[in-house]
Design an enzyme around this catalytic site. Sequence first.
Site, short mmCIF file in Angstrom:
data_model
loop_
_atom_site.label_atom_id
_atom_site.label_comp_id
_atom_site.label_asym_id
_atom_site.label_seq_id
_atom_site.Cartn_x
_atom_site.Cartn_y
_atom_site.Cartn_z
N HIS A 4 5.29 -9.66 4.03
CA HIS A 4 6.10 -8.86 3.55
C HIS A 4 6.08 -7.77 4.65
O HIS A 4 4.89 -6.81 5.06
CB HIS A 4 5.31 -7.91 2.09
CG HIS A 4 5.70 -9.09 1.03
ND1 HIS A 4 4.51 -8.79 0.24
CD2 HIS A 4 6.18 -9.70 0.72
CE1 HIS A 4 5.42 -9.70 -0.75
NE2 HIS A 4 5.90 -10.57 -0.48
N GLU A 32 3.95 -3.90 4.90
CA GLU A 32 3.09 -4.02 4.83
C GLU A 32 2.51 -3.98 6.04
O GLU A 32 1.23 -4.39 6.74
CB GLU A 32 2.48 -4.67 3.55
CG GLU A 32 3.24 -4.20 3.12
CD GLU A 32 2.53 -5.83 1.82
OE1 GLU A 32 1.76 -6.77 1.78
OE2 GLU A 32 3.28 -5.67 0.71
N ARG A 38 11.22 -5.45 2.82
CA ARG A 38 9.73 -5.91 2.43
C ARG A 38 10.26 -7.45 2.65
O ARG A 38 9.44 -8.52 3.42
CB ARG A 38 9.52 -6.09 1.23
CG ARG A 38 8.62 -6.86 0.43
CD ARG A 38 8.71 -6.74 -1.27
NE ARG A 38 8.21 -7.39 -2.01
CZ ARG A 38 7.28 -7.38 -2.85
NH1 ARG A 38 6.35 -7.11 -2.25
NH2 ARG A 38 7.15 -8.67 -3.46
N HIS A 84 -2.12 -9.75 2.59
CA HIS A 84 -1.32 -8.67 2.09
C HIS A 84 -1.67 -7.01 1.98
O HIS A 84 -3.41 -6.67 1.97
CB HIS A 84 -0.64 -8.55 -0.13
CG HIS A 84 0.59 -9.83 0.68
ND1 HIS A 84 1.96 -10.47 0.29
CD2 HIS A 84 0.22 -11.41 1.30
CE1 HIS A 84 2.24 -11.32 0.73
NE2 HIS A 84 1.30 -11.94 0.13
#
Lengths: 312, 94
Positions: A72, A75, A130, A199
Amino acid sequence: ERSSSGFDFSTYHTIEEIYSWMDDLVAQHPNLVSKIQIGESYEKRPLYVLKFSTGRTAKTHRPAIWIDTGIHSREWITQATGVWTANKIATEYGKDASLTAILTSMDIFLEIVTNPDGFAYTHSQNRMWRKTRSINAGSSCKGVDPNRNWDAGFGGPGASNNPCSETYHGPHPFSESETKSIADFILGHGNVMAAISIHSYSQMLMFPYGYKDEPAPDHQELDDLAKEAVDALAAVHGTRYTYGSTMHTIYQADGITIDWTYDNGVKYSYTFELRDTGRYGFLLPASQIIPTAEETWPALTKIMDHVHKHPY
Amino acid sequence: QKRFVGDQVLRVLTDKEEHIVLLRELEESEDLQLDYWAAPAKPDLPVDIRVPFPSLQPVKIFLESHGIPYTIMIEDVQTLLDEEKEAMEKARKL
């Protein structure tokens, strides 16, 4: 906090800076680190993986541990943690007894920028991006959630069929080259013993399943190891993690990385959700990169050490 | 480059399942352009929502009218992004 090449681990970097630094790392540790390309992204960026290995090339692959960060793209703490971790592996080999033992018989593969198109886009156009950047037929909305695109419970209620959603699963399993390339690599390798997908943010350590309610056949062992890992993590800066199966720790999530790896024989499949201070969400200030990476390291080594000592 | 001036991130922490259901319904309102950083999962897990400036008033009214407790986690997203960018530029110069 600097390597000999002057790279600053306590700040965020662009993809060009990270890719350049990867070359420096390979140059500094030629007998341990190499860079391989496992495919290319939708926008034709190379998908690079760092390989840490002390073994000679053999017909059969050595047992391996797969780690990916930043699937993602927004992040950023995860890619930054990936960079720090790569450097840590390279510099601790030969010093840290546990890591050295692991690398004596196993290889570690680390994909730092797992969603390069999305990551580049967060730097140039939209910090909040994302997903991947692929075009969706019949929709003006771009991108697929690469953590809903795997062939494990694909298309279930724990993902969206709306291309405009942040959790859009894509038109079919592995529609995204970013996920397909990893799956092909793991299947082609055939000896991956652990898969760790990193993540942020929520401070959790999770294991299969996310797409079904039932416990994984190895649930107890995965749970016990998760507890050891989060205890080791908390010992560094006091950061508390929750842990358990994805379904029971957070919510039903279909088509996720670690469910696919587990269903494809990778027993030690885990996913981390790194720091959340409750103040910044995924916009974690760069001052927290090193503390976050530092505390993640013992959790990672705890898992890797267990994998090393429990061959299957 | 897209800017996020005035956008806020709201953190909802509730122990009521009916609030979670309402937050899921709110997510479906495409006209509000909400960005759920942390999706409504279950009671006692935080739900973080980036709310674009034009949607702030209706979203806060929605939360308050249903008695859903929230705090403002990020007052102005763009301010944080400006700080982040500045820090990167400073580091690059060094």
